[in-house]
Structure formats: C-alpha cells, structure tokens
Write a protein that holds these residues in place. Structure first.
Motif, short mmCIF file in Angstrom:
data_model
loop_
_atom_site.label_atom_id
_atom_site.label_comp_id
_atom_site.label_asym_id
_atom_site.label_seq_id
_atom_site.Cartn_x
_atom_site.Cartn_y
_atom_site.Cartn_z
N LEU A 61 -53.21 -47.09 30.55
CA LEU A 61 -53.95 -46.01 31.20
C LEU A 61 -55.17 -45.64 30.39
O LEU A 61 -55.16 -45.67 29.15
CB LEU A 61 -53.06 -44.77 31.37
N THR A 62 -56.26 -45.31 31.07
CA THR A 62 -57.42 -44.74 30.39
C THR A 62 -57.09 -43.30 30.03
O THR A 62 -56.06 -42.75 30.44
CB THR A 62 -58.64 -44.77 31.32
N ASN A 63 -57.97 -42.65 29.27
CA ASN A 63 -57.74 -41.24 28.92
C ASN A 63 -57.67 -40.38 30.18
O ASN A 63 -56.77 -39.53 30.33
CB ASN A 63 -58.86 -40.74 28.00
N LYS A 64 -58.62 -40.60 31.10
CA LYS A 64 -58.59 -39.86 32.35
C LYS A 64 -57.36 -40.22 33.17
O LYS A 64 -56.79 -39.38 33.87
CB LYS A 64 -59.87 -40.11 33.15
N GLY A 65 -56.96 -41.49 33.06
CA GLY A 65 -55.78 -41.94 33.79
C GLY A 65 -54.53 -41.25 33.32
O GLY A 65 -53.65 -40.91 34.13
N SER A 66 -54.40 -41.02 32.02
CA SER A 66 -53.23 -40.33 31.47
C SER A 66 -53.15 -38.90 31.98
O SER A 66 -52.07 -38.41 32.34
CB SER A 66 -53.29 -40.34 29.94
N ILE A 67 -54.30 -38.24 32.02
CA ILE A 67 -54.33 -36.86 32.53
C ILE A 67 -53.98 -36.84 34.01
O ILE A 67 -53.19 -36.01 34.47
CB ILE A 67 -55.72 -36.24 32.30
N TYR A 68 -54.55 -37.80 34.75
CA TYR A 68 -54.29 -37.84 36.20
C TYR A 68 -52.84 -38.19 36.49
O TYR A 68 -52.26 -37.73 37.47
CB TYR A 68 -55.23 -38.84 36.87
N ALA A 69 -52.22 -39.01 35.62
CA ALA A 69 -50.82 -39.37 35.81
C ALA A 69 -49.93 -38.13 35.80
O ALA A 69 -48.98 -38.02 36.60
CB ALA A 69 -50.38 -40.36 34.74
N SER A 70 -50.23 -37.20 34.90
CA SER A 70 -49.44 -35.95 34.85
C SER A 70 -49.59 -35.16 36.14
O SER A 70 -48.62 -34.61 36.66
CB SER A 70 -49.90 -35.10 33.65
N GLU A 71 -50.82 -35.12 36.66
CA GLU A 71 -51.07 -34.40 37.92
C GLU A 71 -50.38 -35.09 39.09
O GLU A 71 -49.84 -34.43 39.99
CB GLU A 71 -52.57 -34.29 38.18
N ALA A 72 -50.40 -36.43 39.07
CA ALA A 72 -49.74 -37.18 40.14
C ALA A 72 -48.24 -36.93 40.14
O ALA A 72 -47.62 -36.74 41.21
CB ALA A 72 -50.03 -38.67 39.99
N LYS A 73 -47.62 -36.91 38.95
CA LYS A 73 -46.18 -36.65 38.86
C LYS A 73 -45.86 -35.25 39.38
O LYS A 73 -44.85 -35.05 40.08
CB LYS A 73 -45.73 -36.78 37.41
N ARG A 74 -46.71 -34.30 39.05
CA ARG A 74 -46.48 -32.93 39.51
C ARG A 74 -46.59 -32.84 41.03
O ARG A 74 -45.77 -32.20 41.69
CB ARG A 74 -47.48 -31.98 38.85
N ALA A 75 -47.60 -33.51 41.60
CA ALA A 75 -47.79 -33.48 43.05
C ALA A 75 -46.61 -34.14 43.78
O ALA A 75 -46.11 -33.61 44.79
CB ALA A 75 -49.09 -34.19 43.43
N LEU A 76 -46.14 -35.26 43.25
CA LEU A 76 -45.02 -35.96 43.89
C LEU A 76 -43.73 -35.16 43.76
O LEU A 76 -42.88 -35.16 44.67
CB LEU A 76 -44.83 -37.34 43.26
N ALA A 77 -43.58 -34.43 42.65
CA ALA A 77 -42.40 -33.58 42.48
C ALA A 77 -42.38 -32.45 43.52
O ALA A 77 -41.33 -32.10 44.06
CB ALA A 77 -42.37 -33.00 41.07
N ILE A 78 -43.55 -31.90 43.79
CA ILE A 78 -43.65 -30.84 44.81
C ILE A 78 -43.28 -31.39 46.18
O ILE A 78 -42.54 -30.76 46.94
CB ILE A 78 -45.08 -30.26 44.82
N LEU A 79 -43.77 -32.58 46.50
CA LEU A 79 -43.45 -33.19 47.79
C LEU A 79 -41.97 -33.53 47.89
O LEU A 79 -41.35 -33.36 48.95
CB LEU A 79 -44.29 -34.47 47.97
N GLN A 80 -41.39 -34.00 46.78
CA GLN A 80 -39.97 -34.33 46.78
C GLN A 80 -39.12 -33.07 46.99
O GLN A 80 -38.13 -33.08 47.72
CB GLN A 80 -39.59 -35.00 45.46
N GLU A 81 -39.51 -31.98 46.37
CA GLU A 81 -38.78 -30.73 46.53
C GLU A 81 -38.87 -30.23 47.96
O GLU A 81 -37.90 -29.74 48.54
CB GLU A 81 -39.34 -29.67 45.57
#
Length: 301
Positions: A61-81
């Motif tokens: 992952l790029t630096n921006k990619g690492s930050i975006y990965a955290s946001e993606a996990k959070r968004a998917l967790a909200i959808l899963q809930e």
C-alpha cells in the motif's frame, strides 16, 4: 460531479490491505486475480490517487493507500452492521431497472436467474431507453447507463470500463481474403453506433487521423451493430462486454489486437433518495460481483 466507490471495489481493496496479496484477496472473495486487480484500478480512478505500489515481486500500500484502507474497513463495518439489523427481513417488492440495450441483451439478460434465486420475492422490471445515456424516466429506480458520467444531482458510480476494438465474423474475413494494415479499413464496409466517433478515435489511435469516413451503416442500437457484424455484413467497433460472449463462442473475431479505452463507460445512476433503498443496494452488490468476474473473463479476448 460526485462519484462513489463501489462496494465490490472497497471489499477487494480491504481484503488486499488485510491479506497482503492479490491472490489471497481473490481466494477470499471467490474472484479471479484479474477481477481483484480490476476492482482496485477502478477504485483508484474514483479516489484520484494510487492505493498500491510494486514492492519487489509483491504489492504494497502507498501512504495514502494505508490511510484509505482504514476508512474502507470502517465503511464496510458500518454496512455490515446495517445488514445485521435487517437480517430477519427478506427483500421483497418491485425494482425497476433501465439498462442500455446492448449490455441488457448480450450480458444482463443471461444472468438474471441467479439474482432471482437469491431474492425470489423481489420482482425485477427491466427496460431499455431509446438513448443509452437517458436517465430521465422518473418511474425507474436504477439506471445502468452508458455515457460520460455527467448526470448532475444524481448518485453516479462507474460500473464498467469499456475497451473498444474492431470485430467481424470469421466468414466475412475469409470472404474478403483477409485485411492488411489498419489503413485498409477505410475501404471496408464499416458499421457505426449512433455516429462515426468510435471508428475515428480507434483509427486515430492507430496513426490514421483526419479521416473522412463516408458510406457505411449507422445504427441507433448496439444490438443492431453486433447482429450485423455476426451476420457478416461488415466490420464494427466492439467492446469487451457487449462482444465478449460472441468472441468466446467464435461468432466474432478481432482482426486487430489494438484496443482503446472508450471515452464512455457504464454507470449506475439513481436519485440520492432511491439509492438508499434496500432492494437497490442488494441489486447493486450482486451486479458488481457479477461484473467483476465478467470483465476479468472478457478482457482476455
């Protein structure tokens, strides 16, 4: 114009960021490696920066990619809930879909039974607009439109990237005794969708610019273009989705390897109010999963 990342793209990127390889992500999601890579490429187009980079023989992952990965996990967790909250509710009702005619006829209509088996109480109503980028019908819940992505004040998400290339039937190629260089196409019976733009762009990409295309047949519908090409009436501009099945079956061939990225693409378009409905969300998730596999398969032809 606001563009939204697809759920499938987020899932592919989240799996890659967590598992560390495209192969592992593909295995977890039951997709091909090509499909995962395609989804991440589409996500990078939406966010506007690189999420991954080569690292030795692997990928990181790029630096921006690492930050975006955290946001993606959070968004998917909200959808899963949200899905857990509705797990006791079976999706039912009516869903009206408008799909550009070429994609509807040569791809979507071949896969709808899979959706119906998964959601038997949800009634799908499929129609096609007269113009592929028309999203004006208020009675439609979700549009699969072919255009440049410019639908102001709408929910817009790119679904499929299209690559264009010449196609013709094997019989036609045999009858004309084969083709020479791309410049020889000027004297051939060319077939066009709506206007001459696609042919002009492809020819220009092959060093044949300022071409005056005369004659030929102009069709209003991708169905007509493809049917005429299969029937050996001339050479058309095909693409990796509408022409994919015909290429796989040998009904069409590609006389030239060169392909170009289309200035247009397939988009999901809906009003911001309608897109939040559960039946639309489950259809979008199913559609993106099917498209990921189809593009990975057809891109090889």
């Amino acid at each position: 114009m606001k563009r939204y990342p697809s759920i499938m793209s987020l899932r592919a990127f989240e799996a890659l960021s967590r598992l560390g390889s495209v192969s592992s992500a593909a295995n977890e999601l039951s997709l091909t490696r090509s499909a995962v890579s395609h989804q991440i490429n589409m996500l990078e187009e939406v966010v506007g920066f690189s999420l991954t980079q080569r690292e030795g023989r692997g990928i990181a992952l790029t630096n921006k990619g690492s930050i975006y990965a955290s946001e993606a996990k959070r968004a998917l967790a909200i959808l899963q809930e949200a899905s857990r909250d509705n797990r006791g509710e079976e999706v039912a009702g009516k869903l009206s879909i408008s799909c550009a005619p070429g994609l509807a006829n040569y791809w979507l209509c071949h896969h709808l039974s899979k959706f119906s088996k998964q959601y038997p109480k949800l009634s799908l109503h499929i129609s096609s607009p007269e113009v592929p980028d028309d999203t004006s019908n208020d009675n439609i819940d979700l549009f699969i439109a072919y255009g440049n992505g410019n639908w102001p004040d709408k929910y817009v998400r790119q679904l499929i990237t299209i690559r264009l290339f010449p196609v013709c039937s094997p019989r036609f190629l045999k009858e004309i005794g084969g083709l020479g260089p791309p410049s020889s196409l000027i004297k051939m019976p060319l077939m066009h969708l709506v206007n001459h733009t696609d042919w002009r762009v492809w020819l220009a990409a092959n060093g044949i610019s300022n071409t005056q295309l005369e004659g030929g047949t102009v069709f209003s519908d991708a169905n007509f273009v493809q049917s005429a090409a299969i029937a050996g009436q001339g050479i058309a501009i095909g693409d990796n989705m509408v022409s994919g099945n015909a290429l796989a079956k040998g009904l069409l061939i590609r006389p030239f390897e060169k392909s170009i990225k289309s200035p247009r693409a397939y988009y999901l378009v809906a009003s911001s109010e309608k897109v939040e409905r559960q039946e639309i969300q489950v259809f979008i998730e199913w559609l993106e999963s099917m498209i990921a596999d189809a593009q990975a398969k057809y891109d090889s032809y």
